[in-house]
Design a protein around this motif. Structure first.
Motif, PDB file in Angstrom:
ATOM      1  N   GLU A 268       0.829  -1.208   0.000  1.00  0.00           N
ATOM      2  CA  GLU A 268       0.000   0.000   0.000  1.00  0.00           C
ATOM      3  C   GLU A 268       0.860   1.254   0.000  1.00  0.00           C
ATOM      4  OE1 GLU A 268      -2.973   2.570  -0.231  1.00  0.00           O
ATOM      5  OE2 GLU A 268      -3.133   0.393  -0.493  1.00  0.00           O
ATOM      6  N   ASN A 269       1.988   1.217   0.726  1.00  0.00           N
ATOM      7  CA  ASN A 269       2.885   2.366   0.756  1.00  0.00           C
ATOM      8  C   ASN A 269       3.461   2.651  -0.629  1.00  0.00           C
ATOM      9  OD1 ASN A 269       5.994   3.356   1.253  1.00  0.00           O
ATOM     10  ND2 ASN A 269       4.586   4.261   2.724  1.00  0.00           N
ATOM     11  N   SER A 270       3.830   1.604  -1.357  1.00  0.00           N
ATOM     12  CA  SER A 270       4.349   1.774  -2.718  1.00  0.00           C
ATOM     13  C   SER A 270       3.290   2.376  -3.626  1.00  0.00           C
ATOM     14  CB  SER A 270       4.812   0.419  -3.280  1.00  0.00           C
ATOM     15  OG  SER A 270       5.910  -0.084  -2.553  1.00  0.00           O
ATOM     16  N   ARG A 271       2.053   1.908  -3.491  1.00  0.00           N
ATOM     17  CA  ARG A 271       0.950   2.431  -4.303  1.00  0.00           C
ATOM     18  C   ARG A 271       0.698   3.909  -3.970  1.00  0.00           C
ATOM     19  NH1 ARG A 271      -2.763  -0.828  -2.629  1.00  0.00           N
ATOM     20  NH2 ARG A 271      -2.233  -2.461  -4.129  1.00  0.00           N
ATOM     21  N   LEU A 272       0.754   4.238  -2.686  1.00  0.00           N
ATOM     22  CA  LEU A 272       0.519   5.610  -2.243  1.00  0.00           C
ATOM     23  C   LEU A 272       1.541   6.566  -2.841  1.00  0.00           C
ATOM     24  CD1 LEU A 272      -0.831   7.725  -0.354  1.00  0.00           C
ATOM     25  CD2 LEU A 272       0.775   6.981   1.433  1.00  0.00           C
ATOM     26  N   TRP A 273       2.821   6.169  -2.834  1.00  0.00           N
ATOM     27  CA  TRP A 273       3.857   7.086  -3.310  1.00  0.00           C
ATOM     28  C   TRP A 273       3.865   7.232  -4.831  1.00  0.00           C
ATOM     29  CZ3 TRP A 273       5.853  10.960  -1.053  1.00  0.00           C
ATOM     30  CH2 TRP A 273       5.899  10.988   0.335  1.00  0.00           C
ATOM     31  N   LYS A 274       3.415   6.230  -5.527  1.00  0.00           N
ATOM     32  CA  LYS A 274       3.247   6.399  -6.968  1.00  0.00           C
ATOM     33  C   LYS A 274       2.186   7.460  -7.251  1.00  0.00           C
ATOM     34  CE  LYS A 274       4.710   1.732  -8.223  1.00  0.00           C
ATOM     35  NZ  LYS A 274       4.284   0.387  -8.695  1.00  0.00           N
ATOM     36  N   LYS A 275       1.124   7.437  -6.461  1.00  0.00           N
ATOM     37  CA  LYS A 275       0.064   8.438  -6.601  1.00  0.00           C
ATOM     38  C   LYS A 275       0.584   9.828  -6.233  1.00  0.00           C
ATOM     39  CE  LYS A 275      -4.304   9.766  -4.362  1.00  0.00           C
ATOM     40  NZ  LYS A 275      -5.315   9.357  -3.349  1.00  0.00           N
ATOM     41  N   ARG A 276       1.353   9.918  -5.160  1.00  0.00           N
ATOM     42  CA  ARG A 276       1.857  11.223  -4.711  1.00  0.00           C
ATOM     43  C   ARG A 276       2.854  11.821  -5.704  1.00  0.00           C
ATOM     44  NH1 ARG A 276       2.687  10.464   1.880  1.00  0.00           N
ATOM     45  NH2 ARG A 276       0.479  10.755   2.396  1.00  0.00           N
ATOM     46  N   VAL A 277       3.765  10.993  -6.207  1.00  0.00           N
ATOM     47  CA  VAL A 277       4.756  11.494  -7.160  1.00  0.00           C
ATOM     48  C   VAL A 277       4.081  11.934  -8.460  1.00  0.00           C
ATOM     49  CG1 VAL A 277       6.714  10.829  -8.609  1.00  0.00           C
ATOM     50  CG2 VAL A 277       6.696  10.241  -6.172  1.00  0.00           C
TER      51      VAL A 277
ATOM     52  N   ALA B 128      11.363   4.896  -4.986  1.00  0.00           N
ATOM     53  CA  ALA B 128      10.894   3.786  -5.819  1.00  0.00           C
ATOM     54  C   ALA B 128       9.979   4.277  -6.935  1.00  0.00           C
ATOM     55  CB  ALA B 128      10.168   2.756  -4.957  1.00  0.00           C
ATOM     56  N   ALA B 129       9.182   5.305  -6.645  1.00  0.00           N
ATOM     57  CA  ALA B 129       8.262   5.835  -7.649  1.00  0.00           C
ATOM     58  C   ALA B 129       8.994   6.571  -8.773  1.00  0.00           C
ATOM     59  CB  ALA B 129       7.248   6.771  -6.987  1.00  0.00           C
ATOM     60  N   LEU B 130      10.258   6.926  -8.550  1.00  0.00           N
ATOM     61  CA  LEU B 130      11.049   7.652  -9.550  1.00  0.00           C
ATOM     62  C   LEU B 130      12.091   6.764 -10.224  1.00  0.00           C
ATOM     63  CD1 LEU B 130      11.622  10.901  -7.465  1.00  0.00           C
ATOM     64  CD2 LEU B 130      10.323  10.771  -9.587  1.00  0.00           C
TER      65      LEU B 130
ATOM     66  N   VAL C 110       2.068  19.332 -10.587  1.00  0.00           N
ATOM     67  CA  VAL C 110       2.216  20.684 -10.038  1.00  0.00           C
ATOM     68  C   VAL C 110       3.578  21.275 -10.401  1.00  0.00           C
ATOM     69  CG1 VAL C 110       2.188  22.063  -7.914  1.00  0.00           C
ATOM     70  CG2 VAL C 110       0.654  20.098  -8.146  1.00  0.00           C
ATOM     71  N   ASP C 111       4.631  20.479 -10.322  1.00  0.00           N
ATOM     72  CA  ASP C 111       5.983  20.945 -10.620  1.00  0.00           C
ATOM     73  C   ASP C 111       6.445  20.302 -11.927  1.00  0.00           C
ATOM     74  OD1 ASP C 111       8.620  21.649 -10.748  1.00  0.00           O
ATOM     75  OD2 ASP C 111       9.193  20.844  -8.790  1.00  0.00           O
ATOM     76  N   PHE C 112       6.327  21.045 -13.013  1.00  0.00           N
ATOM     77  CA  PHE C 112       6.702  20.522 -14.327  1.00  0.00           C
ATOM     78  C   PHE C 112       8.183  20.152 -14.399  1.00  0.00           C
ATOM     79  CE2 PHE C 112       3.187  22.424 -17.241  1.00  0.00           C
ATOM     80  CZ  PHE C 112       2.314  21.447 -16.769  1.00  0.00           C
ATOM     81  N   GLN C 113       9.015  20.802 -13.566  1.00  0.00           N
ATOM     82  CA  GLN C 113      10.446  20.514 -13.604  1.00  0.00           C
ATOM     83  C   GLN C 113      10.737  19.085 -13.163  1.00  0.00           C
ATOM     84  OE1 GLN C 113      12.825  22.958 -14.783  1.00  0.00           O
ATOM     85  NE2 GLN C 113      10.807  23.538 -15.499  1.00  0.00           N
ATOM     86  N   LEU C 114       9.978  18.582 -12.179  1.00  0.00           N
ATOM     87  CA  LEU C 114      10.158  17.214 -11.729  1.00  0.00           C
ATOM     88  C   LEU C 114       9.754  16.232 -12.819  1.00  0.00           C
ATOM     89  CD1 LEU C 114      10.940  15.327  -9.403  1.00  0.00           C
ATOM     90  CD2 LEU C 114       8.574  15.453  -8.588  1.00  0.00           C
TER      91      LEU C 114
ATOM     92  N   TYR D  78       1.172  13.257  -8.639  1.00  0.00           N
ATOM     93  CA  TYR D  78       0.598  14.565  -8.303  1.00  0.00           C
ATOM     94  C   TYR D  78       1.678  15.641  -8.281  1.00  0.00           C
ATOM     95  CZ  TYR D  78      -1.791  18.169  -5.539  1.00  0.00           C
ATOM     96  OH  TYR D  78      -2.329  19.356  -5.088  1.00  0.00           O
ATOM     97  N   TYR D  79       2.845  15.314  -7.694  1.00  0.00           N
ATOM     98  CA  TYR D  79       3.942  16.276  -7.685  1.00  0.00           C
ATOM     99  C   TYR D  79       4.275  16.727  -9.104  1.00  0.00           C
ATOM    100  CZ  TYR D  79       5.157  14.880  -2.845  1.00  0.00           C
ATOM    101  OH  TYR D  79       5.159  14.633  -1.495  1.00  0.00           O
ATOM    102  N   LYS D  80       4.329  15.774 -10.023  1.00  0.00           N
ATOM    103  CA  LYS D  80       4.726  16.091 -11.390  1.00  0.00           C
ATOM    104  C   LYS D  80       3.689  16.939 -12.116  1.00  0.00           C
ATOM    105  CE  LYS D  80       7.845  12.173 -12.189  1.00  0.00           C
ATOM    106  NZ  LYS D  80       8.149  10.983 -13.014  1.00  0.00           N
TER     107      LYS D  80
END
Length: 640
Positions: free
Chosen positions: A457-466, A497-499, A472-476, A468-470
C-alpha cells in the motif's frame, strides 16, 4: 374582587414565558448572525504561482484560491504567531562557499589525530552554527544533464586545478576552457574505468541483477613516500557502474587539498563525506552487495582487522569485496610503488589472514584485482571459532545501529538459518524485481508494525503522490532537469521507488529520531541511503542536490531543534534554482513559509493530493539563483 382559579393563573404564566422565549431566540439569532459576519477568522492560502514563473515553472493551478476556515468563532484575542518575529539570514562570507559544518578543517584540529579520528564528523556547538546562507561561487552554472555530466563539469562550480596539475599524465581529469573533463582513466585505470569494470565482470557476474548496491571506500587521498597520491579518480568506478544498473555510494573523507566527493556529486554520482576510522559507517548491517577499495592505505595489521570487520558488517550474505592496487600483484609493481618486496608480501599475507578469520573465501586474484566473498551464513564460521580465536562474535550491540557508534573488534553474526544451504536473512530477488518484492526484514517480522500489505500500500501511495507532484511541478516531470535527489525522511523508500524509471538517484535518509529504523528495508529494495540527525549538518558539500523532499520532517523535529537551522541546512545543500517539496501539517507549513520568504526562495502552499479538506498540505518552493560577488571587483553586495 374576583378570585382567579389556579388553572387560569398557570395558563397565563405559561403564555408569558412562551413570549419571552420567542423574543429571546429572535434577538439571539440576529446577534449571532451579525457577529459571525464581522468576526469570522480565515487563513488565505495563495494557490497561484509565485511571482517568478521563469524560476519556478509550475503547472497552472487547477483550482481557485482556497479559503481555509480555522477561526475559533469567539471574541478572545488570538496570540501572535511564534514566527511573527522578523527573520534575517544574510549571505555568508564567500570563504564559506564550500563549507561543510561537521567536517570543518579548523575545528577538526581540536580532536585526536591517532587513527585519523580528527577527520570524522565533529559538528559545531549551538553557538557556532552559522545563521547565514552559504553562497555559490561567482560564475556558478547549472550542472550538465546526465549522462553528459559523467564526463563534464563546469570549472566555475568546483574551481580546483590541483588534481588537473598533479594527475595530468593519468588521463582522468583535465581543464578544457570553462569545463572540467573526466575521461575515466586514472592510476589503477590506465585503460579507463569502463574497461576496469569489464575486467571485474569477467570474474563475477555484474549483469544478472544479483549485484545492485555497492560502496566504494577507496576514493580520497593517501600518502606514498613524500608525494601525494589519489586512490580512485573521482568516483569514476561508481559513475560507470550506473550504466550496468548498479547503484554505488562513493564514500571518502573531506580532502585537504581537493574536493573528491564534490567532484563526484557535480558529475551526478552518489557520494558522502566520511572515513573508516573509529566509528561505524552510517549504514545498517547487510546493506551492500559489493564493496570496493583501490589503492587503499589501511593499517591492515592494526586493531585486530577492525576495518575489514566493518566492511563485513555492511556486506550482505554472499557479498563481494574487491581490492586492487597495493599490495595486489606486488610482484609486478613493487618498484613503482617505492616499497620493498618483503613489505608488500607481508601486507598481503596480513590481508589474507584477516579475511580468512572472517570466514571470507578468496574467489580469485587475476593481475591487479583480487576478490573475496562473504559466506551466505555463519554455520561453518561458528564452528571454526575453535581454530580462529579472534574475532569473536558480537553478542550485545545492535548490528544496525550506526550513528556515532564505535566500531568493534567482534564479528557481526548473521541471522540464524534452518540448514547449511540457506541464505541468512533470506534470498534477495534480483534487480529490478527486488524493488517491489517484499523485503525479508518485513516478511520476517523484524520491522515491528509493518506488514507486507503495508509495504504494498505504501508503494501504491507514493506512486500516486509522485504523479501529483509532477502535475504541479513541471520541472520534476521534465526528463533530465534533476539528477541528485534527497529524501530527508524516507520511511520505506516509496518516493525513490516511484522515480526509479527517471534518470535520477535518490539519497534516502532515515532520521535517527524516526520511530522505526527502516534503512535496512530501503537497501533490500535495491536503493541507497544513510542515517542522519537533522539537528546537525549533513556530511556533504554545499550545492549537492537538485531537489529535496521532506515528508513530515518538521513534525518529527518539532521541539527538538530550530526550524530555521534545518531550513538553512536545506539551503546549503540545495543548488541554485533547485526545488523543494515539503509536506506537513498546514500550521507547520505556514511557519516554514514565513522563513523561506526571507531566504530568496519562491514558494507556495498547495492542497493535499486528496483535496482541500486534508490538514496536511504541500509546499512547493524553488531556490533563486544568486552567487557570491565577483572576487575581481570590489563589491560589497551579492551578485544576482
Amino acid at each position: 374582587m374576583a378570585i382567579l382559579s389556579p388553572s387560569f393563573l398557570t395558563f397565563q404564566a405559561k403564555k408569558l414565558n412562551l413570549y419571552k422565549i420567542t423574543i429571546t431566540i429572535i434577538l439571539s439569532t440576529i446577534s449571532y448572525l451579525a457577529g459571525f459576519q464581522n468576526f469570522r477568522g480565515t487563513i488565505s492560502i495563495d494557490a497561484t504561482p509565485s511571482s517568478s514563473n521563469t524560476v519556478f515553472r509550475c503547472a497552472p493551478a487547477n483550482h481557485k484560491t482556497t479559503k481555509l476556515d480555522f477561526g475559533a468563532h469567539h471574541f478572545a484575542l488570538i496570540p501572535p504567531s511564534p514566527v511573527a518575529r522578523e527573520h534575517h539570514f544574510p549571505p555568508c562570507d564567500p570563504k564559506y562557499s564550500e563549507y561543510t559544518p561537521c567536517e570543518d578543517a579548523k575545528r577538526s584540529l581540536r580532536f585526536d589525530r591517532s587513527r585519523v579520528i580528527y577527520r570524522e564528523r565533529h559538528c559545531p556547538e549551538s553557538h557556532e552554527i552559522l545563521k547565514c546562507r552559504v553562497p555559490a561561487p561567482h560564475g556558478y552554472k547549472v550542472p550538465f544533464k546526465w549522462p553528459e555530466s559523467r564526463e563534464s563539469a563546469w570549472y566555475a562550480n568546483v574551481p580546483h586545478k590541483d588534481l588537473t596539475v598533479e594527475k595530468k599524465n593519468q588521463n582522468w581529469v583535465r581543464v578544457e576552457g570553462e569545463r572540467l573533463r573526466f575521461p575515466g582513466g586514472g592510476t589503477m585505470f590506465p585503460r579507463g574505468a569502463d574497461a576496469y569494470i569489464d575486467d571485474i565482470g569477467k570474474l563475477i557476474n555484474l549483469k544478472d541483477g544479483s549485484i545492485r548496491t555497492a560502496i566504494d571506500t577507496g576514493c580520497g587521498e593517501i600518502e606514498l613516500t613524500n608525494r601525494r597520491e589519489v586512490r580512485v579518480p573521482v568516483a569514476s568506478w561508481g559513475a560507470f557502474l550506473l550504466s550496468r544498473n548498479i547503484l554505488t555510494v562513493s564514500f571518502a573523507p573531506r580532502d585537504t587539498h581537493v574536493s573528491q566527493v564534490q567532484f563526484a556529486l557535480e558529475r551526478g554520482v552518489p557520494a558522502l563525506i566520511g572515513i573508516l576510522a573509529s566509528i561505524r559507517l552510517p549504514y545498517p548491517s547487510r546493506s551492500f552487495d559489493m564493496a570496493h577499495c583501490s589503492r587503499c592505505l589501511i593499517p591492515w595489521g592494526q586493531y585486530d582487522g577492525q576495518y575489514l570487520i566493518e566492511i563485513d558488517r555492511i556486506l550482505r550474505p554472499g557479498g563481494y569485496w574487491i581490492l586492487s592496487g597495493p599490495p595486489i600483484n606486488w610482484e609486478t609493481h613493487w618498484r613503482g610503488w617505492n616499497r620493498t618486496r618483503e613489505d608488500l608480501q607481508a601486507e598481503q599475507s596480513q590481508i589474507e589472514r584477516v579475511a580468512k578469520s572472517l570466514c571470507w573465501r578468496k574467489l580469485v586474484q587475476r593481475k591487479d584485482i583480487a576478490i573475496w566473498q562473504k559466506p551466505t551464513n555463519h554455520v561453518h564460521c561458528k564452528a571454526n571459532r575453535k581454530v580462529f580465536k579472534r574475532p569473536l562474535f558480537c553478542n550485545s550491540q545492535n548490528p544496525d545501529m550506526a550513528w556515532y557508534t564505535k566500531m568493534e573488534t567482534c564479528l557481526t553474526p548473521l541471522p540464524e538459518v534452518a540448514s547449511i544451504g540457506d541464505i541468512a536473512g533470506g534470498q534477495l530477488a534480483k534487480w529490478p524485481e527486488r524493488l517491489e518484492a517484499i523485503p525479508s526484514r518485513i516478511s520476517g517480522g523484524s520491522l515491528e508494525g509493518v506488514t507486507a500489505n503495508n509495504f504494498v500500500e505504501n508503494s501504491r501511495l507514493w506512486k500516486k503522490r509522485v504523479a501529483y507532484y509532477k502535475k504541479v511541478d513541471f520541472q520534476l516531470a521534465k526528463t533530465g532537469r534533476y539528477r541528485n535527489l534527497l529524501d530527508m525522511n524516507a520511511h520505506l523508500g516509496g518516493f525513490a521507488a516511484a522515480l526509479v524509471d527517471d534518470p535520477v538517484w535518490v539519497m534516502n535518509v532515515v532520521p535517527v529520531q524516526a520511530k522505526m529504523n527502516t534503512l535496512g528495508v530501503i537497501f533490500q529494495r535495491g536503493l541507497i541511503g544513510t542515517y542522519q540527525n537533522w539537528c546537525e549538518a549533513m556530511s556533504t558539500y554545499p550545492r549537492t542536490y537538485d531537489f529535496v523532499h521532506a515528508d513530515s520532517l518538521f513534525s518529527l523535529y518539532k521541539n527538538r531543534c530550530d526550524m530555521e537551522d534545518i531550513l538553512l541546512e536545506m539551503d546549503r545543500i540545495l543548488r541554485p534554482e533547485g526545488s523543494v517539496i515539503i509536506r506537513d501539517d498546514v500550521d507547520i507549513l505556514l511557519n516554514v513559509k514565513a522563513i523561506i520568504d526571507v531566504m530568496q526562495w519562491d514558494g507556495r502552499i498547495a492542497d493535499h493530493e486528496d483535496g482541500p479538506h486534508e490538514r496536511e498540505k504541500i509546499l512547493f518552493a524553488t531556490k533563486k539563483y544568486w552567487t557570491a560577488p565577483n572576487p575581481d571587483q570590489d563589491q560589497g553586495r551579492v551578485a544576482d
